[in-house]
Design an enzyme around this catalytic site. Structure first.
Site, mmCIF file in Angstrom:
data_model
loop_
_atom_site.group_PDB
_atom_site.id
_atom_site.type_symbol
_atom_site.label_atom_id
_atom_site.label_comp_id
_atom_site.label_asym_id
_atom_site.label_seq_id
_atom_site.Cartn_x
_atom_site.Cartn_y
_atom_site.Cartn_z
ATOM 1 N N PRO A 1 -1.564 84.663 74.737
ATOM 2 C CA PRO A 1 -1.873 83.684 75.897
ATOM 3 C C PRO A 1 -2.985 82.669 75.633
ATOM 4 O O PRO A 1 -3.163 81.790 76.210
ATOM 5 C CB PRO A 1 -2.061 84.709 77.195
ATOM 6 C CG PRO A 1 -1.493 86.003 76.870
ATOM 7 C CD PRO A 1 -1.586 86.260 75.205
ATOM 8 N N GLU B 1 -3.658 95.675 76.003
ATOM 9 C CA GLU B 1 -4.891 94.712 76.350
ATOM 10 C C GLU B 1 -4.945 93.822 75.600
ATOM 11 O O GLU B 1 -5.130 92.399 75.636
ATOM 12 C CB GLU B 1 -6.177 95.467 76.475
ATOM 13 C CG GLU B 1 -7.182 94.620 77.104
ATOM 14 C CD GLU B 1 -7.095 93.960 78.449
ATOM 15 O OE1 GLU B 1 -7.360 93.090 78.743
ATOM 16 O OE2 GLU B 1 -6.282 94.758 79.133
ATOM 17 N N ARG C 1 17.485 76.431 65.957
ATOM 18 C CA ARG C 1 18.480 75.070 66.495
ATOM 19 C C ARG C 1 18.077 73.752 65.615
ATOM 20 O O ARG C 1 18.992 73.164 65.818
ATOM 21 C CB ARG C 1 18.445 75.074 67.897
ATOM 22 C CG ARG C 1 17.154 74.455 68.721
ATOM 23 C CD ARG C 1 17.172 74.613 69.994
ATOM 24 N NE ARG C 1 18.354 73.944 70.770
ATOM 25 C CZ ARG C 1 18.307 72.541 70.609
ATOM 26 N NH1 ARG C 1 17.324 71.800 70.504
ATOM 27 N NH2 ARG C 1 19.511 71.932 71.321
ATOM 28 N N ASP D 1 17.507 65.662 72.027
ATOM 29 C CA ASP D 1 16.826 66.474 72.873
ATOM 30 C C ASP D 1 15.601 65.795 73.866
ATOM 31 O O ASP D 1 14.761 65.119 73.341
ATOM 32 C CB ASP D 1 16.282 67.862 72.354
ATOM 33 C CG ASP D 1 17.677 68.602 72.044
ATOM 34 O OD1 ASP D 1 18.534 68.286 72.624
ATOM 35 O OD2 ASP D 1 17.594 69.712 71.082
#
Length: 244
Positions: free
Chosen positions: A89, A116, A154, A169
């Site tokens: 994160p 954690e 991809r 895209d």
């Protein structure tokens, strides 16, 4: 490209590799992958890969030894110097530019944590990239790793059926993609724009560009870099600003 995924739950990600584009690309040898349970590398007699944090605190922390040893072994087997990616994160927010950068590599190693967090020495001395897929927290790094892997694979040559698909895209062009329509031309009174039925390719491309700019203006103005817009784009952009 070869991809290694270090995880305590290989079965959690194996099904993703065995479906859709990822499976087809692997079957055609466009890339290879390997799932590694780094618990297999622990020297702890109880097969533990985590421990209490020094200084106290909530949760458990992944220990460095099994992860370092696993990555060292993978480097030796592949005889490469891979990009070692920590799903975290605290990492840089993932985007299409990063996907295109990673798609140029020969060997990627993803470290998927739980608990954690990681012993800081993993972050400081082992990984080359820290990646977050958004400002929220998951129970582990596996889902994030599969998002990144799917977006990278991809982009590899000959993976998609149409080689024009990826470059057009959303985000690849710096704009969100234009709307798409297919048959029937009239569905419950909702009609396909006449220009798409005209057969005039120049007008179709102009319509698509304008709709792409419009959608980006409505949803993601932050993506726009005025220096990359053509004179006609800028004219459309000014019209959009005047109409909203």
């Amino acid at each position: 490209m070869h991809i290694d995924v270090l995880t305590l739950f290989p079965e959690l990600v194996s099904s993703v590799f065995n479906h859709s584009i990822l499976k087809k690309a692997n079957d055609k040898a466009k890339y290879s992958y390997n799932l590694v349970n780094f618990r297999d590398y622990t020297e702890n007699k109880h097969s533990k890969v985590d421990d209490y944090p020094y200084g106290g605190g909530a949760g458990m922390v992944l220990t460095p030894q099994p992860i370092f040893d696993a990555v060292d072994d993978l480097k030796e087997k592949q005889s490469t110097k891979p990009r070692v990616i920590l799903m975290c994160p605290q990492g840089a927010t993932y985007n299409q530019n990063k996907a295109e950068e990673l798609a140029k590599e020969d060997h990627l190693v993803f470290i998927c944590g739980h608990y954690e967090g990681y012993d800081e020495r993993i972050r400081e001395h082992l990984v080359t990239d820290e990646i977050s897929i958004g400002d929220y927290v998951l129970t582990g790094g596996e889902l994030g790793a599969m998002v990144v892997i799917d977006s990278v694979v991809r982009l590899l040559p000959e993976v998609l059926g149409n080689e024009d698909s990826a470059p057009k895209d959303s985000f690849s062009t710096g704009l969100l993609e234009h709307p798409h329509y297919t048959r029937p031309a009239d569905f419950r009174g909702m009609k396909v724009p006449d220009v798409l039925l005209s057969g005039n390719h120049a007008k179709i491309e102009a319509w698509r560009r304008k709709e792409s700019l419009k959608r980006t203006y409505e949803r993601r103005k932050d993506l726009i870099d005025a220096d990359l817009l053509s004179k006609n784009d800028l004219k459309i952009w000014e019209e959009l600003k005047n109409n909203y």
